[in-house]
Motif scaffolding. Structure first.
Motif, short mmCIF file in Angstrom:
data_model
loop_
_atom_site.label_atom_id
_atom_site.label_comp_id
_atom_site.label_asym_id
_atom_site.label_seq_id
_atom_site.Cartn_x
_atom_site.Cartn_y
_atom_site.Cartn_z
N LYS A 139 0.24 2.14 -5.49
CA LYS A 139 -0.38 2.31 -6.81
C LYS A 139 -1.88 2.55 -6.67
CE LYS A 139 2.90 -0.37 -9.62
NZ LYS A 139 3.08 -1.59 -10.45
N CYS A 140 -2.51 1.79 -5.77
CA CYS A 140 -3.95 1.98 -5.55
C CYS A 140 -4.24 3.38 -5.02
CB CYS A 140 -4.48 0.93 -4.56
SG CYS A 140 -4.51 -0.75 -5.21
N GLU A 141 -3.44 3.84 -4.07
CA GLU A 141 -3.64 5.15 -3.50
C GLU A 141 -3.43 6.25 -4.54
OE1 GLU A 141 -1.04 5.37 -0.16
OE2 GLU A 141 -2.20 3.94 1.04
N GLU A 142 -2.45 6.03 -5.44
CA GLU A 142 -2.18 7.02 -6.48
C GLU A 142 -3.35 7.13 -7.45
OE1 GLU A 142 1.02 7.93 -10.09
OE2 GLU A 142 1.21 6.12 -8.88
N VAL A 143 -3.90 5.98 -7.88
CA VAL A 143 -5.05 5.99 -8.78
C VAL A 143 -6.24 6.67 -8.12
CG1 VAL A 143 -6.75 4.53 -9.98
CG2 VAL A 143 -4.32 3.99 -10.12
N LEU A 144 -6.47 6.38 -6.85
CA LEU A 144 -7.59 6.98 -6.12
C LEU A 144 -7.42 8.50 -6.03
CD1 LEU A 144 -8.03 4.33 -3.31
CD2 LEU A 144 -9.79 5.01 -4.94
N ARG A 145 -6.18 8.95 -5.78
CA ARG A 145 -5.94 10.40 -5.71
C ARG A 145 -6.21 11.05 -7.07
NH1 ARG A 145 -1.61 9.07 -2.28
NH2 ARG A 145 -0.18 9.00 -4.06
N LYS A 146 -5.78 10.41 -8.14
CA LYS A 146 -6.02 10.96 -9.48
C LYS A 146 -7.51 11.07 -9.78
CE LYS A 146 -1.73 11.34 -10.94
NZ LYS A 146 -1.12 12.66 -11.23
N LEU A 147 -8.31 10.19 -9.18
CA LEU A 147 -9.76 10.22 -9.38
C LEU A 147 -10.47 11.07 -8.33
CD1 LEU A 147 -10.41 6.47 -10.34
CD2 LEU A 147 -10.29 8.44 -11.87
N GLY A 148 -9.69 11.73 -7.48
CA GLY A 148 -10.28 12.69 -6.55
C GLY A 148 -10.63 12.15 -5.18
N ILE A 149 -10.07 10.99 -4.78
CA ILE A 149 -10.35 10.42 -3.46
C ILE A 149 -9.07 10.43 -2.64
CG2 ILE A 149 -11.06 8.35 -2.20
CD1 ILE A 149 -12.82 7.60 -4.53
N GLU A 150 -9.08 11.16 -1.54
CA GLU A 150 -7.89 11.30 -0.69
C GLU A 150 -7.92 10.36 0.52
OE1 GLU A 150 -5.26 13.06 -1.32
OE2 GLU A 150 -5.98 14.15 -3.08
N ASP A 151 -9.10 10.26 1.15
CA ASP A 151 -9.21 9.44 2.37
C ASP A 151 -9.47 7.98 1.99
OD1 ASP A 151 -9.62 8.33 4.83
OD2 ASP A 151 -11.20 9.71 5.46
N VAL A 152 -8.39 7.19 1.90
CA VAL A 152 -8.51 5.79 1.44
C VAL A 152 -8.98 4.86 2.55
CG1 VAL A 152 -6.74 6.12 -0.32
CG2 VAL A 152 -6.08 5.27 1.94
N ASN A 153 -9.01 5.35 3.78
CA ASN A 153 -9.43 4.50 4.91
C ASN A 153 -10.90 4.72 5.28
OD1 ASN A 153 -6.84 3.28 5.38
ND2 ASN A 153 -6.17 5.26 6.18
N LYS A 154 -11.59 5.54 4.51
CA LYS A 154 -13.01 5.79 4.74
C LYS A 154 -13.82 4.58 4.31
CE LYS A 154 -15.91 9.90 4.39
NZ LYS A 154 -16.04 11.22 3.73
N LYS A 155 -14.91 4.30 5.02
CA LYS A 155 -15.79 3.19 4.65
C LYS A 155 -16.54 3.54 3.36
CE LYS A 155 -15.34 0.00 7.88
NZ LYS A 155 -16.38 -0.23 8.88
N VAL A 156 -16.73 2.55 2.51
CA VAL A 156 -17.42 2.75 1.23
C VAL A 156 -18.84 3.26 1.46
CG1 VAL A 156 -18.32 1.56 -0.82
CG2 VAL A 156 -16.02 1.04 0.02
N GLU A 157 -19.49 2.79 2.51
CA GLU A 157 -20.88 3.18 2.78
C GLU A 157 -21.00 4.66 3.11
OE1 GLU A 157 -22.29 0.93 6.08
OE2 GLU A 157 -20.78 1.72 7.49
#
Length: 638
Positions: A139-157
């Motif tokens: 679910k988290c990955e799906e929301v992130l994709r909808k908001l335009g973020i694909e690489d979920v393992n990238k550091k926030v910084e």
């Protein structure tokens, strides 16, 4: 019972009162929109509602069991975490269950015969079932994709400020709080992400308090508006459209009251100037009445914000682009973002550039402005061209050398006195047009909010008299009042305007041609954003061979209230350009119509005849729409 209540709440910012004696009750399933000018206190009020900003006076009452999530202008993300870890943090108990399950699963794998571990894993599995925690990562990955973020393992910084805000937004959404507080959530989102978020919020079961400049977005998701104006608040039932209707009626009533007040006051003052013999014995009471009226006054409608065009002459040549190719600036992984683009921007063009984030919209503006070097191709500017470029950053105003500078000094250094329409247009007048009061003009830049800095940057650009405007997401951080002024300014601006924006309302009001980034190409569409959407629907229908709906028009023009006969107006520069474009369009459509009719007369295939008939009906409808619009505009000449 209200989930959150503010009673007799007041908050100051230095010498300025943000709001005073405010009462707000946020009930279950409430949909509140906060509106007001930049610096009016909207973001501060949101923090007060969240309980992270104290009140000067008044009280905040909040149920201790409700869960509140706020996504503000600044985020508090852990920069060392990955994107997925940070979003999972918003899942609360579900996240804790998932972590415990993974930890316990490892122990069971190491000791598969340990019955106590197996029993604990069974109980934990049941808890996971009850909480619905099994698929929270997905679910988290799906929301992130909808908001335009694909690489979920990238550091926030490693993310830009805009992408970090998306992470914070995703974390708030997946937490499904009882009260969701959003401060400009559509900033940095592309049109598809905005559309998805709009749909998500409409289905959201909790209470929402929203600050946004996106008027379409505001109209779709709110059911009550709270306006903050000069320290006072007013509540309006209904969405943004209904707020506008109520506001229009209110302004008419206030103007009527003001005129009546002035009429009575003139009569009383006339009586007061008469000699003592002409006055009655009740003169003392009457004089007191006059003084009371003068001191009390009435509410006057706010002055209409207007800006005269601060433009210099532009020649016949504006911007010529031939076979332009652009790439990203990454050293080791540079990729092409625009291939073989050729177009001649005319001195009167109003062009909108749209596309997904990262598609190359800002890079194109940078290339036109001479900031980015193309891979190949050429960009030529006319000799008289003077570009004003509003990019997405206001970093300049955060530099130490500017923080202690006064607002008016900053603008005077940028342009000083300007000659406009044979009248002296001074710096103070321009600043006042952009909502900087005389006292605020002498404030230091360090005291300005993010929106006020954005407004000041725009003011600096306009006072330098550009004849070509490049606007990259101009609606970010600007309040609705300023956007309305900017839209009016662009309508009468005698020069070329190129806009990158996700704001559908702004594009509808300011552009008459759209270029969409699609697979490294720029696809051209005539008309504003609404017209673009209609043309996309027609293209989709043609691919599927679906006939045009009865009474469905292809071109969707955006009419304003001033287009009606009950509210006549003079023809504007933009209207004149549209008339010329319509005449060219009608000629082009008539040629297409004749070609289709010719093909129909010679075609023998039933399938071809059916397809040509559908196309002919569409073309005929477009001609009718264009002719009707041409007639409406030409009536303004009489």
């Amino acid at each position: 019972m209200a989930l959150i209540s503010l009673k007799d709440a007041s908050k100051d910012f230095g010498v300025r009162t943000l709001f005073k004696n405010l009462d707000i009750y946020i009930n279950k399933n409430e949909r509140l929109g906060l509106i007001g000018s930049n610096g009016s206190g909207k973001s501060t009020l949101l923090k007060v509602i969240a309980g992270i900003e104290p009140l000067e006076t008044g009280i905040r009452i909040c149920s201790p069991i409700i869960r509140i999530s706020i996504v503000g202008q600044e985020n508090t993300l852990n920069k060392n975490k990955t994107v997925l870890e940070e979003v999972l943090k918003g899942c609360g108990d579900k996240r804790d269950l998932l972590i415990r399950f993974k930890t316990l699963s490892k122990k069971v794998a190491e000791n598969p015969q340990d019955e106590s571990l197996l029993e604990a894993l069974g109980r934990l599995s049941q808890s996971m079932d009850n909480k619905g925690a099994w698929n929270i990562e997905q679910k988290c990955e799906e929301v992130l994709r909808k908001l335009g973020i694909e690489d979920v393992n990238k550091k926030v910084e490693e993310l830009s400020g805009g992408y970090q805000k998306r992470v914070a937004l995703a974390s708030a959404l997946v937490s499904i709080p009882d009260v969701l507080l959003l401060d400009e959530p559509t900033n940095h989102l592309d049109a598809s992400a905005v559309q998805w978020l709009q749909g998500w919020l409409k289905k959201y079961k909790g209470s929402l308090v929203l600050i946004t400049h996106d008027r379409y977005f505001l109209d779709k998701v709110t059911t009550k508006m709270i306006e903050i104006d000069r320290g006072k608040t007013s509540t309006y039932k209904g969405n943004y459209s209904e707020y506008l209707n109520q506001k229009t009626a209110q302004k008419g009533s206030e103007e009527s009251s003001y005129n009546k007040f002035r009429s009575i006051l003139r009569k009383e003052l006339s009586w007061l100037r008469q000699g003592p013999k002409a006055r009655s014995s009740k003169q003392k009471a009457r004089i007191q009445r006059i003084e009371k009226m003068k001191s009390k006054g009435v509410i006057r409608g706010e002055d209409r914000l207007e800006i005269n065009s601060l433009t210099r002459r532009i020649g016949k040549k504006a911007i010529e682009i031939e076979h332009l190719c652009l790439t990203t600036n990454e050293l080791n992984n540079s990729k092409e973002i625009l291939s073989d683009f050729t177009y001649s921007f005319s001195p009167q063009d109003r062009v909108g550039i749209i596309g997904p984030n990262g598609s190359g919209k800002s890079s194109l503006l940078d290339a036109i402005a001479g900031i980015k070097k193309p891979l190949s191709g050429k960009i030529e500017l006319g000799q008289t061209v003077h570009i004003g470029y509003l990019d997405q950053h206001t970093d300049e105003l955060s530099e130490v050398k500017y923080l202690e500078k006064k607002v008016i000094d900053f603008i005077e250094e940028a342009g000083g006195e300007k000659e406009t329409n044979k009248k002296q247009f001074n710096t103070s007048k321009l600043l006042e047009s952009f909502l900087f009061t005389p006292s605020e003009q002498h404030s230091k830049i360090s005291k300005l909010s993010g929106g006020e800095k954005r407004r000041l940057t725009l003011c600096k650009i306009l006072i330098q008299s550009p004849n070509i405007l490049l606007l990259d997401e101009p609606t970010n951080d600007l309040d609705i009042s300023t956007l309305s002024v900017l839209e009016d300014f662009i309508e009468n601006f005698k020069g070329c305007v190129i806009v990158v924006s996700h704001d559908r309302y702004f594009l509808d009001r300011t552009v008459d041609r759209i270029f969409e980034f699609d697979c490294n190409k720029l696809i051209r569409y005539e008309g504003n954003y609404t017209s673009y959407l209609e043309q996309k629907k027609v293209d989709l229908r043609n691919k599927k061979n679906i006939p045009l709906e009865k009474n469905k028009t292809l071109t969707s023009y955006k009419y304003s209230e001033s287009d009606s006969k009950d509210s006549p107006r003079k023809i504007s520069f933009k209207d004149q350009r549209e008339i010329v474009a319509l005449e060219e369009r009608i000629i082009e459509l008539e040629i297409q119509k004749k070609n289709i009719e010719s093909n129909l007369s010679t075609s023998k295939s039933g399938k071809d005849i059916n397809k040509l008939s559908i196309n002919l009906a569409e073309i005929a409808q477009q001609i009718q729409d264009s002719e009707e619009r041409w007639l409406v505009l030409n009536e303004l000449n009489f």
